[in-house]
Design a protein around this motif. Structure first.
Motif, PDB file in Angstrom:
ATOM      1  N   ALA A  48      21.413  -2.131 -26.637  1.00 41.02           N
ATOM      2  CA  ALA A  48      20.442  -1.126 -27.074  1.00 41.02           C
ATOM      3  C   ALA A  48      19.150  -1.798 -27.550  1.00 41.02           C
ATOM      4  N   GLN A  49      19.276  -2.916 -28.268  1.00 43.76           N
ATOM      5  CA  GLN A  49      18.097  -3.627 -28.742  1.00 43.76           C
ATOM      6  C   GLN A  49      17.301  -4.209 -27.583  1.00 43.76           C
ATOM      7  N   ALA A  50      18.021  -4.806 -26.608  1.00 43.41           N
ATOM      8  CA  ALA A  50      17.345  -5.363 -25.449  1.00 43.41           C
ATOM      9  C   ALA A  50      16.633  -4.276 -24.655  1.00 43.41           C
ATOM     10  N   ARG A  51      17.292  -3.128 -24.510  1.00 41.50           N
ATOM     11  CA  ARG A  51      16.674  -2.013 -23.796  1.00 41.50           C
ATOM     12  C   ARG A  51      15.417  -1.530 -24.516  1.00 41.50           C
ATOM     13  N   ALA A  52      15.512  -1.465 -25.849  1.00 45.57           N
ATOM     14  CA  ALA A  52      14.346  -1.029 -26.628  1.00 45.57           C
ATOM     15  C   ALA A  52      13.186  -2.005 -26.478  1.00 45.57           C
ATOM     16  N   GLU A  53      13.490  -3.306 -26.496  1.00 44.87           N
ATOM     17  CA  GLU A  53      12.435  -4.304 -26.342  1.00 44.87           C
ATOM     18  C   GLU A  53      11.813  -4.228 -24.948  1.00 44.87           C
ATOM     19  N   ALA A  54      12.662  -4.043 -23.916  1.00 44.49           N
ATOM     20  CA  ALA A  54      12.153  -3.923 -22.552  1.00 44.49           C
ATOM     21  C   ALA A  54      11.266  -2.693 -22.409  1.00 44.49           C
ATOM     22  N   GLU A  55      11.688  -1.603 -23.008  1.00 42.52           N
ATOM     23  CA  GLU A  55      10.887  -0.382 -22.952  1.00 42.52           C
ATOM     24  C   GLU A  55       9.556  -0.573 -23.668  1.00 42.52           C
ATOM     25  N   LYS A  56       9.578  -1.349 -24.751  1.00 40.16           N
ATOM     26  CA  LYS A  56       8.348  -1.623 -25.482  1.00 40.16           C
ATOM     27  C   LYS A  56       7.377  -2.429 -24.625  1.00 40.16           C
ATOM     28  N   VAL A  57       7.913  -3.490 -23.964  1.00 42.63           N
ATOM     29  CA  VAL A  57       7.076  -4.317 -23.100  1.00 42.63           C
ATOM     30  C   VAL A  57       6.516  -3.487 -21.948  1.00 42.63           C
ATOM     31  N   GLU A  58       7.370  -2.662 -21.361  1.00 41.94           N
ATOM     32  CA  GLU A  58       6.938  -1.812 -20.254  1.00 41.94           C
ATOM     33  C   GLU A  58       5.844  -0.842 -20.702  1.00 41.94           C
ATOM     34  N   ALA A  59       6.036  -0.273 -21.896  1.00 39.62           N
ATOM     35  CA  ALA A  59       5.036   0.663 -22.406  1.00 39.62           C
ATOM     36  C   ALA A  59       3.707  -0.037 -22.644  1.00 39.62           C
ATOM     37  N   GLU A  60       3.771  -1.264 -23.187  1.00 40.31           N
ATOM     38  CA  GLU A  60       2.542  -2.012 -23.412  1.00 40.31           C
ATOM     39  C   GLU A  60       1.842  -2.328 -22.090  1.00 40.31           C
ATOM     40  N   ALA A  61       2.629  -2.737 -21.075  1.00 39.92           N
ATOM     41  CA  ALA A  61       2.049  -3.036 -19.756  1.00 39.92           C
ATOM     42  C   ALA A  61       1.424  -1.791 -19.148  1.00 39.92           C
ATOM     43  N   GLN A  62       2.132  -0.684 -19.253  1.00 38.43           N
ATOM     44  CA  GLN A  62       1.592   0.566 -18.735  1.00 38.43           C
ATOM     45  C   GLN A  62       0.292   0.945 -19.451  1.00 38.43           C
ATOM     46  N   GLY A  63       0.250   0.683 -20.748  1.00 41.29           N
ATOM     47  CA  GLY A  63      -0.961   0.970 -21.515  1.00 41.29           C
ATOM     48  C   GLY A  63      -2.140   0.132 -21.049  1.00 41.29           C
ATOM     49  N   ARG A  64      -1.868  -1.170 -20.837  1.00 42.99           N
ATOM     50  CA  ARG A  64      -2.937  -2.048 -20.359  1.00 42.99           C
ATOM     51  C   ARG A  64      -3.392  -1.643 -18.963  1.00 42.99           C
ATOM     52  N   ALA A  65      -2.430  -1.341 -18.087  1.00 44.74           N
ATOM     53  CA  ALA A  65      -2.778  -0.932 -16.724  1.00 44.74           C
ATOM     54  C   ALA A  65      -3.598   0.350 -16.739  1.00 44.74           C
ATOM     55  N   GLN A  66      -3.182   1.294 -17.578  1.00 45.52           N
ATOM     56  CA  GLN A  66      -3.910   2.559 -17.651  1.00 45.52           C
ATOM     57  C   GLN A  66      -5.330   2.335 -18.172  1.00 45.52           C
TER      58      GLN A  66
END
Length: 287
Positions: free
Chosen positions: A209-227
């Protein structure tokens, strides 16, 4: 001689007297003679008992007794109670009881058991607790007895014993476990292994669950930068588009832009077109 006789008689009379202490009710029981079996209920005080009678005292205040394996509690013998689960596994336990006697039913209690309070506790109440444990635990597995079901089991035992003795005047306040239940060693090892496996599984789940949360955080940050980049690019493209439209609709804008950027110095070279894009005649006319 007479004095010695009187002293002996006084000692005999004292020996034949019994005391009912405060907080107790006495029952005088005739063992022989025409009135054999008759009972007399007595309040606190000192009484002549006489030959052929026995006096029993029943405390009416709360009593607590522990049926334990320890020789330093209760009787010096092992009074702990054993029972079996639905799988046939034997469990041993120390059990305590707290109760009091209804003062108005002391005679009824004696008529029922024909024993004093110690014998009633040691024999009858202990047997009732043991029988109730055997009955209630026979439908439970070992994990229910040792785990969450332990409290429910002792509550069921208390109800069974209370219902059995309430009518005769014994009010059971509480029956409770004393210390931990004693299980076979192989059962303890099995339960501990299962608990450890469960804890490890929960730990793995938490890590996932922690790893998934961290991955989702990284993905969200990348999506934010891309957007953000997309937004910037769209803004720049829009600006270029608007500028192009302005140039197409008004060619003079190009000349105005060149004039705004000119620093007022003529080029050092000469030619047919010294100042690109600028019509000097138009500028002179404007002056």
């Amino acid at each position: 001689m007479k004095r010695l006789l009187m002293l002996s008689l006084s000692a005999l009379l004292l020996a034949s007297c019994s005391k009912v202490p405060a907080g107790n009710v006495g029952v005088k029981f005739q063992m022989y003679g025409d009135g054999k079996g008759s009972l007399q209920e007595l309040p606190p005080g000192r009484y002549w008992v006489g030959w052929g009678y026995e006096m029993y005292t029943f405390p009416t205040f709360t009593q607590t007794y522990t049926f334990t394996r320890s020789p330093t509690e209760g009787r010096p013998t092992d009074e702990s109670i054993s029972f079996q689960t639905s799988q046939g596994l034997t469990v041993n336990a120390d059990v305590g009881i707290t109760y009091h006697i209804d003062p108005s039913k002391v005679t009824l209690i004696f008529q029922k058991y024909r024993k004093g309070i110690d014998e009633i506790t040691d024999v009858y109440l202990r047997n009732m607790i043991r029988d109730a444990l055997v009955k209630e635990a026979s439908s439970l597995d070992i994990e229910s007895v040792y785990g969450k079901g332990k409290a429910n089991l002792i509550e069921a035992v208390q109800k069974d014993v209370s219902d059995e003795v309430a009518a005769v005047g014994i009010d059971v306040e509480k029956i409770y476990w004393v210390g931990e239940l004693r299980l076979p060693e192989n059962v303890v090892q099995s339960i501990n292994a299962k608990i450890q496996a469960t804890q490890m599984a929960e730990q793995r789940q938490n890590e996932v669950a922690q790893a998934r949360a961290e991955a989702e955080k990284v993905e969200a940050e990348a999506q934010g930068r891309a957007q953000a980049q997309i937004t910037i690019a769209e803004a720049e493209a829009k600006a270029i588009e608007l500028k192009g439209e302005a140039l197409r609709s008004n060619p003079n804008i190009v000349q105005m832009s060149a004039i705004e950027k000119w620093d007022g110095h003529l080029p050092t070279y000469t030619g047919s077109s010294a100042v690109p894009f600028v019509n000097l005649g138009s500028v002179s006319a404007a002056k």
